[in-house]
Design a protein around this motif. Structure first.
Motif, PDB file in Angstrom:
ATOM      1  N   ASP A  55      -2.365  -1.506  -3.897  1.00 35.01           N
ATOM      2  CA  ASP A  55      -2.316  -0.635  -2.559  1.00 35.01           C
ATOM      3  C   ASP A  55      -1.432  -1.653  -1.737  1.00 35.01           C
ATOM      4  OD1 ASP A  55      -3.856   1.185  -3.866  1.00 35.01           O
ATOM      5  OD2 ASP A  55      -5.619   0.563  -2.634  1.00 35.01           O
ATOM      6  N   GLU A  56      -1.845  -2.952  -1.566  1.00 34.78           N
ATOM      7  CA  GLU A  56      -1.011  -3.623  -0.636  1.00 34.78           C
ATOM      8  C   GLU A  56       0.511  -3.717  -0.742  1.00 34.78           C
ATOM      9  OE1 GLU A  56      -2.834  -7.525  -0.516  1.00 34.78           O
ATOM     10  OE2 GLU A  56      -4.728  -6.681   0.510  1.00 34.78           O
ATOM     11  N   PHE A  57       0.883  -3.831  -2.194  1.00 34.85           N
ATOM     12  CA  PHE A  57       2.157  -4.109  -2.746  1.00 34.85           C
ATOM     13  C   PHE A  57       2.789  -2.610  -2.311  1.00 34.85           C
ATOM     14  CE2 PHE A  57       5.298  -3.283  -6.000  1.00 34.85           C
ATOM     15  CZ  PHE A  57       6.154  -4.487  -5.841  1.00 34.85           C
ATOM     16  N   SER A  58       1.997  -1.557  -2.534  1.00 38.73           N
ATOM     17  CA  SER A  58       2.607  -0.297  -2.464  1.00 38.73           C
ATOM     18  C   SER A  58       2.966   0.252  -0.946  1.00 38.73           C
ATOM     19  CB  SER A  58       1.528   0.982  -3.098  1.00 38.73           C
ATOM     20  OG  SER A  58       1.559   0.864  -4.336  1.00 38.73           O
ATOM     21  N   THR A  59       1.936  -0.436  -0.086  1.00 35.06           N
ATOM     22  CA  THR A  59       2.169  -0.508   1.215  1.00 35.06           C
ATOM     23  C   THR A  59       3.561  -1.163   1.900  1.00 35.06           C
ATOM     24  OG1 THR A  59      -0.257  -0.070   1.599  1.00 35.06           O
ATOM     25  CG2 THR A  59       1.053  -0.587   3.602  1.00 35.06           C
ATOM     26  N   ILE A  60       3.601  -2.250   1.304  1.00 38.18           N
ATOM     27  CA  ILE A  60       4.620  -3.088   1.582  1.00 38.18           C
ATOM     28  C   ILE A  60       5.855  -2.567   1.083  1.00 38.18           C
ATOM     29  CG2 ILE A  60       5.811  -5.504   1.298  1.00 38.18           C
ATOM     30  CD1 ILE A  60       2.863  -6.501   1.166  1.00 38.18           C
ATOM     31  N   MET A  61       5.887  -2.071   0.093  1.00 39.19           N
ATOM     32  CA  MET A  61       7.267  -1.373  -0.561  1.00 39.19           C
ATOM     33  C   MET A  61       7.460  -0.116   0.292  1.00 39.19           C
ATOM     34  SD  MET A  61       8.410  -3.208  -2.735  1.00 39.19           S
ATOM     35  CE  MET A  61       9.677  -2.293  -3.566  1.00 39.19           C
ATOM     36  N   TYR A  62       6.497   0.581   0.732  1.00 40.40           N
ATOM     37  CA  TYR A  62       6.795   1.703   1.557  1.00 40.40           C
ATOM     38  C   TYR A  62       7.213   1.571   2.798  1.00 40.40           C
ATOM     39  CZ  TYR A  62       5.832   6.120   4.314  1.00 40.40           C
ATOM     40  OH  TYR A  62       5.683   7.050   4.862  1.00 40.40           O
ATOM     41  N   ALA A  63       6.573   0.217   3.459  1.00 41.53           N
ATOM     42  CA  ALA A  63       7.141  -0.127   4.723  1.00 41.53           C
ATOM     43  C   ALA A  63       8.616  -0.545   4.567  1.00 41.53           C
ATOM     44  CB  ALA A  63       6.328  -1.106   5.217  1.00 41.53           C
ATOM     45  N   ARG A  64       8.927  -1.249   3.677  1.00 43.95           N
ATOM     46  CA  ARG A  64      10.288  -1.510   3.379  1.00 43.95           C
ATOM     47  C   ARG A  64      11.307  -0.639   3.255  1.00 43.95           C
ATOM     48  NH1 ARG A  64       9.858  -6.923  -0.786  1.00 43.95           N
ATOM     49  NH2 ARG A  64       9.060  -8.257   0.827  1.00 43.95           N
ATOM     50  N   ARG A  65      10.958   0.421   2.382  1.00 39.60           N
ATOM     51  CA  ARG A  65      11.784   1.507   2.154  1.00 39.60           C
ATOM     52  C   ARG A  65      11.907   2.435   3.638  1.00 39.60           C
ATOM     53  NH1 ARG A  65       8.950   4.511  -2.115  1.00 39.60           N
ATOM     54  NH2 ARG A  65       7.649   2.686  -2.547  1.00 39.60           N
ATOM     55  N   THR A  66      10.870   2.387   4.374  1.00 37.76           N
ATOM     56  CA  THR A  66      10.836   3.249   5.730  1.00 37.76           C
ATOM     57  C   THR A  66      11.742   2.590   6.692  1.00 37.76           C
ATOM     58  OG1 THR A  66       8.891   3.938   5.368  1.00 37.76           O
ATOM     59  CG2 THR A  66       9.416   4.073   7.549  1.00 37.76           C
TER      60      THR A  66
END
Length: 150
Positions: A133-144
Motif C-alpha cells: 500500500d505504501e509503495f502504491s501510494t508513493i508510486m501514485y504520488a510520483r506519477r501525480t
C-alpha cells in the motif's frame, strides 16, 4: 515462546507415546488373563470328564477323595482368577484414561503452536500488504507529481 511450546509439545508426545504403550500392555495382560482363565476352565472340564470316566470304571473311596480334592483346588484357582479380572479391567481403564488425557494435552500444545503460526503468518501478510500500500501510494504520488510537471 515458540521454543518453549515446541519443547512442551515434544514432552507431551513422549508422554502420549508412553501412555499408548502402557495401554497396549494392559490390554495384552487382560487378553492373556482371559486366555489363562479359559485354559483353566477347559482343564477343569476335561478333568471332570476324566473323573466321570474313572467313576464308571470304579473308584475306591481314597481315589475319589483325592480326585475330588484336586477338583476343589481347581475351583479355588478359578475363583481367584475370576477375582483378578476386575484388577485387569481397572488397569485397562486407568491406562485408557491416562492416554486420553495425554492426547488431549498434546493436542492443546499443537493447537497453540498452530494458532501462533497462523497469527505470525497473518502479521507478515498485513506487513506485506502495508508495504505494498505504501509503495502504491508513493508510486501514485510520483506519477501525480510527474504528470503535473508536464
Amino acid at each position: 515462546m515458540e521454543n518453549t511450546l515446541e519443547f512442551l509439545l515434544g514432552q507431551a508426545q513422549e508422554c502420549e507415546k508412553d501412555a499408548v504403550l502402557s495401554l497396549s500392555k494392559a490390554r495384552n495382560e487382560l487378553e492373556d488373563y482371559y486366555v489363562q482363565l479359559s485354559q483353566i476352565e477347559q482343564y477343569r472340564l476335561d478333568y471332570c470328564a476324566q473323573l466321570v470316566q474313572r467313576g464308571m470304571d470304579g473308584l475306591t473311596a481314597s481315589q475319589y477323595s483325592h480326585l475330588n480334592r484336586f477338583l476343589t483346588q481347581l475351583d479355588e484357582t478359578l475363583k481367584k482368577q475370576k477375582e483378578a479380572e476386575e484388577h485387569f479391567k481397572n488397569q485397562v481403564d486407568n491406562c485408557e484414561s491416562h492416554w486420553l488425557e495425554m492426547r488431549k494435552q498434546r493436542r492443546s500444545y499443537q493447537w497453540l503452536i498452530e494458532k501462533r503460526q497462523k497469527e505470525k503468518s497473518q502479521q507478515i501478510e498485513r506487513q506485506e500488504q502495508k508495504q505494498l500500500d505504501e509503495f502504491s501510494t508513493i508510486m501514485y504520488a510520483r506519477r501525480t507529481i510527474q504528470a503535473s510537471k508536464r
